[in-house]
Write a protein that holds these residues in place. Structure first.
Motif, PDB file in Angstrom:
ATOM      1  N   LEU A 396       0.813  -1.210   0.000  1.00 58.50           N
ATOM      2  CA  LEU A 396       0.000   0.000   0.000  1.00 58.50           C
ATOM      3  C   LEU A 396       0.846   1.258   0.000  1.00 58.50           C
ATOM      4  O   LEU A 396       0.526   2.234  -0.689  1.00 58.50           O
ATOM      5  CB  LEU A 396      -0.916  -0.013   1.228  1.00 58.50           C
ATOM      6  N   GLY A 397       1.924   1.288   0.774  1.00 55.53           N
ATOM      7  CA  GLY A 397       2.715   2.501   0.886  1.00 55.53           C
ATOM      8  C   GLY A 397       4.083   2.224   1.464  1.00 55.53           C
ATOM      9  O   GLY A 397       4.362   1.131   1.961  1.00 55.53           O
ATOM     10  N   ASP A 398       4.940   3.233   1.393  1.00 49.23           N
ATOM     11  CA  ASP A 398       6.314   3.145   1.860  1.00 49.23           C
ATOM     12  C   ASP A 398       6.574   4.213   2.911  1.00 49.23           C
ATOM     13  O   ASP A 398       5.813   5.182   3.043  1.00 49.23           O
ATOM     14  CB  ASP A 398       7.287   3.357   0.688  1.00 49.23           C
ATOM     15  N   PRO A 399       7.655   4.077   3.671  1.00 47.64           N
ATOM     16  CA  PRO A 399       8.031   5.139   4.597  1.00 47.64           C
ATOM     17  C   PRO A 399       8.126   6.486   3.889  1.00 47.64           C
ATOM     18  O   PRO A 399       8.667   6.595   2.791  1.00 47.64           O
ATOM     19  CB  PRO A 399       9.390   4.676   5.130  1.00 47.64           C
ATOM     20  N   HIS A 416      -8.448   1.763   3.508  1.00 53.78           N
ATOM     21  CA  HIS A 416      -7.332   2.549   4.022  1.00 53.78           C
ATOM     22  C   HIS A 416      -6.596   3.101   2.815  1.00 53.78           C
ATOM     23  O   HIS A 416      -6.566   2.465   1.750  1.00 53.78           O
ATOM     24  CB  HIS A 416      -6.407   1.684   4.878  1.00 53.78           C
ATOM     25  N   ALA A 417      -6.009   4.280   2.944  1.00 58.59           N
ATOM     26  CA  ALA A 417      -5.413   4.926   1.770  1.00 58.59           C
ATOM     27  C   ALA A 417      -4.133   5.647   2.143  1.00 58.59           C
ATOM     28  O   ALA A 417      -3.966   6.126   3.270  1.00 58.59           O
ATOM     29  CB  ALA A 417      -6.400   5.898   1.129  1.00 58.59           C
ATOM     30  N   ARG A 420       1.143   8.594  -1.938  1.00 63.34           N
ATOM     31  CA  ARG A 420       2.543   8.230  -2.038  1.00 63.34           C
ATOM     32  C   ARG A 420       3.396   9.440  -2.390  1.00 63.34           C
ATOM     33  O   ARG A 420       2.899  10.471  -2.863  1.00 63.34           O
ATOM     34  CB  ARG A 420       2.723   7.109  -3.046  1.00 63.34           C
ATOM     35  N   ALA A 421       4.690   9.328  -2.142  1.00 63.94           N
ATOM     36  CA  ALA A 421       5.604  10.455  -2.336  1.00 63.94           C
ATOM     37  C   ALA A 421       5.636  10.934  -3.783  1.00 63.94           C
ATOM     38  O   ALA A 421       5.865  12.112  -4.049  1.00 63.94           O
ATOM     39  CB  ALA A 421       7.012  10.057  -1.882  1.00 63.94           C
ATOM     40  N   ASN A 422       5.388  10.025  -4.735  1.00 59.66           N
ATOM     41  CA  ASN A 422       5.418  10.409  -6.156  1.00 59.66           C
ATOM     42  C   ASN A 422       4.077  10.914  -6.667  1.00 59.66           C
ATOM     43  O   ASN A 422       3.917  11.156  -7.862  1.00 59.66           O
ATOM     44  CB  ASN A 422       5.885   9.222  -7.011  1.00 59.66           C
ATOM     45  N   GLY A 423       3.097  11.061  -5.764  1.00 62.18           N
ATOM     46  CA  GLY A 423       1.784  11.557  -6.152  1.00 62.18           C
ATOM     47  C   GLY A 423       0.769  10.476  -6.412  1.00 62.18           C
ATOM     48  O   GLY A 423      -0.423  10.771  -6.574  1.00 62.18           O
ATOM     49  N   ASP A 424       1.191   9.201  -6.505  1.00 64.39           N
ATOM     50  CA  ASP A 424       0.239   8.111  -6.676  1.00 64.39           C
ATOM     51  C   ASP A 424      -0.619   7.966  -5.415  1.00 64.39           C
ATOM     52  O   ASP A 424      -0.229   8.389  -4.312  1.00 64.39           O
ATOM     53  CB  ASP A 424       0.958   6.793  -6.933  1.00 64.39           C
ATOM     54  N   LEU A 425      -1.764   7.354  -5.592  1.00 66.73           N
ATOM     55  CA  LEU A 425      -2.658   7.089  -4.469  1.00 66.73           C
ATOM     56  C   LEU A 425      -2.817   5.585  -4.313  1.00 66.73           C
ATOM     57  O   LEU A 425      -3.182   4.881  -5.264  1.00 66.73           O
ATOM     58  CB  LEU A 425      -4.028   7.731  -4.717  1.00 66.73           C
ATOM     59  N   GLY A 426      -2.497   5.081  -3.134  1.00 65.64           N
ATOM     60  CA  GLY A 426      -2.709   3.670  -2.828  1.00 65.64           C
ATOM     61  C   GLY A 426      -3.984   3.502  -2.025  1.00 65.64           C
ATOM     62  O   GLY A 426      -4.236   4.264  -1.081  1.00 65.64           O
TER      63      GLY A 426
END
Length: 704
Positions: A396-399, A416-417, A420-426
């Motif tokens: 789903l996501g990273d630190p 849950h959402a 992400r740092a690159n603008g993507d949405l998980g």
């Protein structure tokens, strides 16, 4: 913990003044109006709607967010394959040397008198796995039979001699289980087993360990609110464990450690129990606020053990995989910086069948190949269901990513959402129904999906772990199999979203003053050319714009007394684009100091799922009162009054109305007397104190 776990058990709009005029209309629309579905997709046809708001920040995913417990009795703990599996799941923290074994363990010679130590499980071998995983260690200093000097020597060896940079150090494991409250499983050789003695020792351990390495973070053990022995005062004590410990050490520690095992009978009940977590963790933070004051903001909350503990099995099968994902993500969204699964390997227990699958009664995430009778687990290090649930969180996501608010219209589906740092949405979607599929319509606030189909990872019945299922969903709709986890990764439309903004994220807001109706905020500036800052309150998955400012302060007026609010600050650039949301700030307003009445509410004893409360009411006004009612609301849905004295109590949902008894109807003016009453209450989960009391309709001053 040893090899087996024991069974313990319509808001009105707000007004704001800031350094510039209010902006309450158009600016709010990007965050509060769902984006239209992609015109290429059919009209919404799902039975459930999930809404994600990318502007409602719940906090940042930390490097130690997902963790696992290891144990010195586990001969497979340092298998090279284990580090590979940890990395694949995004495990960033490893706790050692293993629950209750920590309070008999001596690191210098790798011994645990009275317990079994497997070959190859010493501290050096453990740190080899930590480094191979890329994780951080969470180390438990021996409180039960150790000393502050022994712990300080461990810090010296780990960080000065070996250069491991071990940051997090707990003082003991479940020390409240030392017998002081009647139930004893934790080794504690101190003559004085009280929370007062534990607090004194924590101060001594912290001083000795920080004298060696001032950068280490020291953690004290608390019991989870609403769970045994929360609220219990031991013989000769003056307060329960949490209040006694925090009153003494709140300024000496850097984090507190809690464990959570919902005492349930089935996997589905464990899944349902996750709804208790936000309130229980909020109560931990309230305790820190109370005792640490301004220091509270720097004190973290670690959930260093979690598992379902369901008495009917469901440890290695699908319900516990869903529980792992649901409980761990919920904990992180509610202020926990690390949540650590119990356990990596554990051992076969009672054999049951759950949903057609064999459940081995093993609380580990990986098989250790053990047997119960003639039934044996699969090969060592075979992932069990909880591993797949944790791996979904890693996908789903990273630190460094931002957790954001999401919500579902149906009770079977949770979400849950992560932005992400690159603008993507998980987006993580769980179908908790064991037999029915659900089709979900997806809506987004503050995020516009691009034309590309989302990447899809799924763990459903028949899947061999988390599998690539790209092509089975669109940005607008997905069908969820029964008892499944689905992770969507969506790319933003070019030129939209926070990644397109030319300003950074504002720093974490803080309160500079709080009273009954007014709260002043400030926050560190964002980088870049900021046009203005905007303060938003979270209302579920929607946001209410409270005000905007060209500076880094705002004052909120006309807030209801005793009301709780969670806000984010966002920066808007010169082109009108919004940054990511700041870390959230939750605050509660006070009660009026000049009120004509005062109320004292005090819990005198508790036993985890019940309590006794005494309430005192005073009339501070100039006129005599003969006959009164006192109204308040329970903060938590699990609270209720079971029986009472010196008054009559009537409950309507969470609302409580108390009417005077025969002997205490008169309240003399100017505080001339006090009317007292009490009740026996029940709580399923957290038991926070009500914040607002109204005497004959007047909001009273609450006296702590």
């Amino acid at each position: 913990m040893l090899f087996r776990r024991r069974s313990d058990r319509l808001r009105r709009p707000l007004t704001v003044t800031a350094s510039v005029a209010l902006a309450l209309a158009a600016a709010a629309l990007p965050l509060s109006t769902p984006a239209a579905a992609d015109p290429a997709d059919p009209a919404a046809t799902g039975d459930t709607t999930v809404t994600v708001n990318a502007g409602a920040g719940l906090g940042t995913v930390g490097p130690a967010a997902l963790g696992a417990n290891t144990a010195i009795w586990d001969s497979a703990m340092n298998d090279p394959e284990v580090a590979t599996l940890y990395r694949a799941a995004g495990i960033g923290a490893l706790r050692y040397p293993g629950g209750s074994y920590s309070d008999i363990y001596h690191w210098v010679d790798n011994t645990a008198p009275g317990g079994y130590v497997a070959p190859g499980t010493g501290f050096g071998a453990f740190m080899g796995t930590v480094r191979a995983t890329g994780a951080q260690p969470i180390l438990i200093a021996n409180y039960g039979s150790g000393t502050a000097q022994e712990a300080a020597d461990w810090v010296r060896y780990a960080n000065l001699t070996k250069g491991y940079g071990a940051k997090y150090w707990e003082i003991g494991n479940e020390i409240y289980g030392n017998g002081v409250y009647g139930s004893g499983w934790e080794n504690d050789t101190h003559a004085d087993k009280s929370p007062d003695q534990y607090a004194r020792e924590v101060k001594a351990y912290a001083a000795a360990m920080k004298a060696v390495d001032p950068t280490v973070k020291i953690g004290a053990v608390l019991t989870m609110p609403g769970n045994w022995p929360d609220g219990i005062v031991a013989a000769g004590g003056t307060g329960d464990w949490n209040h006694t410990v925090l009153a003494a050490v709140a300024h000496d520690v850097d984090f507190v450690s809690v464990h959570w095992y919902p005492n349930t009978s089935t996997g589905d009940q464990s899944l349902a129990a996750v709804r208790q977590l936000p309130g229980e963790l909020r109560e931990v933070r309230d305790l820190l606020d109370r005792y640490a004051g301004a220091d509270s903001a720097r004190i973290g909350i670690a959930m260093t053990e979690v598992n379902s503990n369901s008495g009917g099995g469901a440890f290695t099968t699908r319900p516990n995989g869903l529980f792992a994902a649901e409980a761990m993500s919920t904990a992180l969204e509610n202020g926990v910086f690390t949540v650590d699964w119990w356990d990596t390997h554990n051992g076969a227990g009672a054999i049951t069948t759950v949903g057609g699958e064999t459940d081995y009664g093993d609380m580990g995430m990986l098989s250790n190949g053990s047997c119960t009778g003639s039934v044996c687990e699969p090969a060592v290090n075979t992932p069990f269901a909880p591993y797949h649930g944790i791996k979904a969180l890693g996908a789903l996501g990273d630190p460094g990513d931002t957790m954001v608010a999401s919500g579902s219209s149906g009770s079977d589906v949770s979400s849950h959402a992560v932005l992400r740092a690159n603008g993507d949405l998980g987006v993580l979607l769980l179908n908790k129904n064991s037999s029915a599929q659900h089709t979900v319509d997806l809506q987004y606030l503050g995020f516009t999906a691009g034309p590309a189909a989302p990447a899809v990872q799924r763990w459903a019945p028949g899947d061999d772990g988390l599998v690539d299922a790209t092509g089975t969903a669109t940005a607008a709709s997905v069908t969820l199999a029964p008892y499944s986890l689905t992770v969507l990764t969506l790319h933003p439309k070019s030129g939209t979203g926070s990644s397109a903004a030319t300003v950074g994220t504002p720093g974490t807001p803080r309160t500079t003053s709080v009273d009954a109706n007014t709260v002043a905020l400030s926050w560190p500036a964002a980088t870049g050319a900021v046009d203005r800052y905007e303060v938003y309150e979270q209302l579920g998955t929607t946001l209410q714009l409270l005000g905007s400012s060209t500076g880094t302060t705002a004052t909120l007026h006309n807030l209801p007394p005793g009301s709780r609010h969670t806000v984010n600050v966002l920066a808007r650039d010169q082109a009108g684009r919004l940054s990511r949301p700041s870390e959230p700030l939750t605050f509660t307003t006070g009660t009026p100091s000049d009120s004509t009445c005062a109320v004292t509410y005090r819990v005198t004893t508790g036993w985890g799922n019940g309590f006794v409360a005494d309430v005192a009411v005073s009339n501070l006004g100039p006129a005599d009162i003969n006959g009164w009612t006192l109204d308040f609301d329970w903060p938590s849905t699990g609270q209720s009054a079971a029986s009472w004295w010196n008054a009559v109590v009537h409950e309507d949902g969470r609302h409580v109305r108390v009417t005077n008894g025969d002997s205490n109807a008169r309240l003399a003016p100017n505080g001339g007397n006090t009317a007292s009453f009490g009740f026996v209450g029940a709580n399923n989960g957290a038991n926070p104190t009500p914040t607002v009391f109204r005497l004959n309709g007047t909001v009273c001053r609450t006296v702590s």
